[in-house]
Design an enzyme around this catalytic site. Sequence first.
Site, mmCIF file in Angstrom:
data_model
loop_
_atom_site.group_PDB
_atom_site.id
_atom_site.type_symbol
_atom_site.label_atom_id
_atom_site.label_comp_id
_atom_site.label_asym_id
_atom_site.label_seq_id
_atom_site.Cartn_x
_atom_site.Cartn_y
_atom_site.Cartn_z
ATOM 1 N N ASN A 108 -18.776 -26.802 82.917
ATOM 2 C CA ASN A 108 -18.203 -25.464 83.052
ATOM 3 C C ASN A 108 -16.934 -25.557 83.877
ATOM 4 O OD1 ASN A 108 -18.213 -22.497 83.020
ATOM 5 N ND2 ASN A 108 -18.761 -22.643 85.198
ATOM 6 N N HIS A 110 -14.687 -23.469 86.507
ATOM 7 C CA HIS A 110 -14.752 -22.276 87.368
ATOM 8 C C HIS A 110 -13.421 -22.163 88.107
ATOM 9 C CE1 HIS A 110 -16.522 -19.084 89.743
ATOM 10 N NE2 HIS A 110 -15.965 -19.655 90.810
ATOM 11 N N GLN A 179 -1.904 -24.606 86.386
ATOM 12 C CA GLN A 179 -1.739 -25.820 87.209
ATOM 13 C C GLN A 179 -3.052 -26.564 87.445
ATOM 14 O OE1 GLN A 179 0.480 -25.040 90.819
ATOM 15 N NE2 GLN A 179 2.079 -23.892 89.743
HETATM 16 C C1 GRF Z 1 -10.699 -18.881 82.992
HETATM 17 O O1 GRF Z 1 -10.023 -18.313 84.088
HETATM 18 C C2 GRF Z 1 -11.860 -19.689 83.489
HETATM 19 O O2 GRF Z 1 -11.674 -20.238 84.762
HETATM 20 C C3 GRF Z 1 -12.938 -18.681 83.589
HETATM 21 O O3 GRF Z 1 -12.738 -17.789 82.506
HETATM 22 C C4 GRF Z 1 -11.387 -17.830 82.134
HETATM 23 C C5 GRF Z 1 -11.321 -18.202 80.683
HETATM 24 O O4 GRF Z 1 -10.046 -18.059 80.228
HETATM 25 N N1 GRF Z 1 -14.220 -19.323 83.532
HETATM 26 P P1 GRF Z 1 -9.720 -18.541 78.728
HETATM 27 O O5 GRF Z 1 -10.647 -17.802 77.806
HETATM 28 O O6 GRF Z 1 -9.945 -20.025 78.685
HETATM 29 O O7 GRF Z 1 -8.272 -18.173 78.563
#
Ligand code: GRF
Length: 208
Positions: A108, A110, A179
């Site tokens: 995952n 985060h 980043q």
């Molecule tokens: C990202 O900010 C990730 O950290 C979080 O959910 C968001 C997903 O964004 N878990 P995306 O769908 O990959 O643009």
Amino acid sequence: MLKIVVMVSGGGTNLQAIIDSVKNGMITNTGIAGVISNNKNAYALKRAEENGIPARCISPKYFETREEFNEKLLAAVKEFRPDLVVLAGFLVVIPPEMIAEYRNRMINIHPSLIPSFCGKGYYGLKVHEAALERGVKVAGATVHFVDEGTDTGPIILQKAVEIEQGDTPQTLQRRVMEQAEWKILPRAIELIANGKVRVEDNRTVIEE
Ligand code: GRF
């Protein structure tokens, strides 16, 4: 060849980073077998379609009970016969049976430096709002294996990002994605695809 399934709920920019990294060779020895979303309107599904990747939508709304949804979700994942499941902004609680099935084979991303700003209720913009509220000077992202807890599995990679004067939750989220997330999630997949990550005593050992 590592077969991966990517699970999404939103815009899919992390999925796009994985797709691009497979194309440009930043990720080797890997194929994206499928994409699964709980949200039929997720732009991530369009990204999958544009790249010829099979995609499925499995929403809890389609089922009478959560148990039925859990069963169908696990069955849909298993259909792709993945070696690794990648949660890329997937906002549905993963069924315990699925965590057991893919122990140390499900990761995952985060958007914080775990153990800061993680756990129940910390997702999406809420993470960045809490970071700015606390006044931290460094934010970042974490890739970790998924276990029964929330954001508690063995950490694989982390990358820090400077908070800038005048940051809003939105500007900070964007910087953390650009980043940190879009770099460490593909990197983690590359390391796993080439057998460079193992788990010992609930911590990872990485052979760079
Ligand atoms: C990202 O900010 C990730 O950290 C979080 O959910 C968001 C997903 O964004 N878990 P995306 O769908 O990959 O643009």
